[in-house]
Design an enzyme around this catalytic site. Structure first.
Site, PDB file in Angstrom:
ATOM      1  N   ALA A  87       0.808  -1.225   0.000  1.00 10.99           N
ATOM      2  CA  ALA A  87       0.000   0.000   0.000  1.00 10.99           C
ATOM      3  C   ALA A  87       0.841   1.276   0.000  1.00 10.99           C
ATOM      4  O   ALA A  87       0.334   2.343   0.332  1.00 10.99           O
ATOM      5  CB  ALA A  87      -0.936   0.000   1.198  1.00 10.99           C
ATOM      6  N   ALA A  88       2.086   1.175  -0.415  1.00 11.78           N
ATOM      7  CA  ALA A  88       2.964   2.351  -0.359  1.00 11.78           C
ATOM      8  C   ALA A  88       2.394   3.518  -1.165  1.00 11.78           C
ATOM      9  O   ALA A  88       2.376   4.665  -0.696  1.00 11.78           O
ATOM     10  CB  ALA A  88       4.359   1.991  -0.856  1.00 11.78           C
ATOM     11  N   GLY A  89       1.926   3.231  -2.368  1.00 12.55           N
ATOM     12  CA  GLY A  89       1.359   4.290  -3.200  1.00 12.55           C
ATOM     13  C   GLY A  89       0.104   4.882  -2.595  1.00 12.55           C
ATOM     14  O   GLY A  89      -0.136   6.094  -2.680  1.00 12.55           O
ATOM     15  N   ASP A  90      -0.706   4.051  -1.963  1.00 14.98           N
ATOM     16  CA  ASP A  90      -1.936   4.533  -1.333  1.00 14.98           C
ATOM     17  C   ASP A  90      -1.628   5.415  -0.135  1.00 14.98           C
ATOM     18  O   ASP A  90      -2.263   6.456   0.067  1.00 14.98           O
ATOM     19  CB  ASP A  90      -2.811   3.357  -0.900  1.00 14.98           C
ATOM     20  CG  ASP A  90      -3.289   2.534  -2.082  1.00 14.98           C
ATOM     21  OD1 ASP A  90      -3.394   3.096  -3.193  1.00 14.98           O
ATOM     22  OD2 ASP A  90      -3.549   1.328  -1.905  1.00 14.98           O
TER      23      ASP A  90
END
Length: 302
Positions: free
Chosen positions: A248-251
């Site tokens: 979920a890094a981008g989120d």
């Protein structure tokens, strides 16, 4: 008064298995830890923003099932306004099957379920009331995203589009958009430009700016981001950490960015804040569970 932010998007339940390496076609591998976590790009971004102190309203659609009920309960615990969430008895809630290898990389397959049943008719005008910023992704129907972008534009709501999962976007889709935040793969799908150098990043950003976007952020994983805006153009490095799970890094980046922009931070400063939040998230397993709280960012920067 705190500026309200609106997130419209997907809600999933993530089923995660850790393994040494990804299986080849036809191969069975024995994995390790199994985790079942709340996820979905929209939900992840809403939770990330809320944990950092944003006043979040989240609009999504779930099935009338145990996964949907658990998701709603989780949003309430995070202090998120879900007054305009809907549910359907016709479709199951969204599910994501995620495999994470020893390097923290992931492979994801999503069964969208009720997410793809979120239509403009499900989103009343009141959902946009008092929102100063909005954030959308592409895990709900494309026509709903386009309609919501138009609604936000008509109300002078600054809007961020995280175009994930990546797909070509039709003419006029990006007109008037405040900010777009694709990763490298999504950038290539939208622009046709492989961003394998800083010169290519600049060309891709100019392509997006020429499509009607006011500002561009291209996320580059552990390398950080490329920002193209009126006041700053160039690379912004991410903190160096040991990644455990990049799911979920981008989120988290997008949710943190929304929080910083709601606080009226300059875009360059907001990017640095969001890079730090994303860096913390990859040191933990899970999607929403990996999103840091504001005090953790303060401690990290001390």
């Amino acid at each position: 008064m705190k500026q309200k932010v609106l997130v419209i998007g997907s809600s999933n339940t993530d089923m995660v298995v850790k393994t040494e390496h990804f299986p080849k076609p036809g191969e069975t591998v024995l994995g390790g830890t199994f985790l079942m976590n709340p996820g979905g790009k929209g939900a992840n971004q809403a939770v990330a923003a809320a944990r950092l102190g944003a006043d979040v309203r989240f609009v999504a659609k779930t099935g009338n099932d145990i996964f949907g009920k658990q998701a709603r309960e989780g949003f309430r615990k995070e202090g998120i306004d879900i007054s305009f969430m809907t549910e359907t008895a016709e479709l199951a809630s969204g599910i994501a099957l995620i495999t994470v290898n020893a390097q923290g990389q992931n492979e994801i397959v999503v069964a969208s379920g009720a997410n793809m049943d979120l239509h403009p008719a499900d989103i009343p005008e009141l959902a946009f009331e008092n929102a100063g910023l909005a954030l959308l992704q592409l895990e709900i129907p494309r026509e709903t995203v386009r309609w919501a972008l138009q609604q936000c534009a008509g109300r002078n709501i600054r809007t961020v589009l995280n175009p994930a999962p990546g797909a070509p976007l039709g003419p006029g889709f990006l007109d008037g958009l405040y900010l777009i935040t694709p990763n490298e793969t999504e950038t290539e799908l939208i622009t046709g430009i492989t961003v394998d150098s800083e010169e290519a990043l600049e060309r891709a950003a100019q392509h997006l700016l020429g499509s009607g976007v006011q500002n561009v952020i291209i996320t580059l994983g552990s390398r950080g981001i490329y920002l193209a805006s009126e006041h700053f153009t160039g690379m912004i490095a991410a903190p160096v950490v040991e990644a455990v799970d990049t799911t979920a890094a981008g989120d988290v980046f997008n949710g943190a960015l929304l929080k910083a922009l709601a606080d009226e931070a300059p875009l360059e400063e907001a990017c640095r804040f969001a890079c730090t939040a994303a860096a913390i998230s990859v040191t933990r397993m899970g999607a929403q569970s990996s999103a840091p709280f504001l005090h953790e960012l303060h401690s990290y920067n001390e």
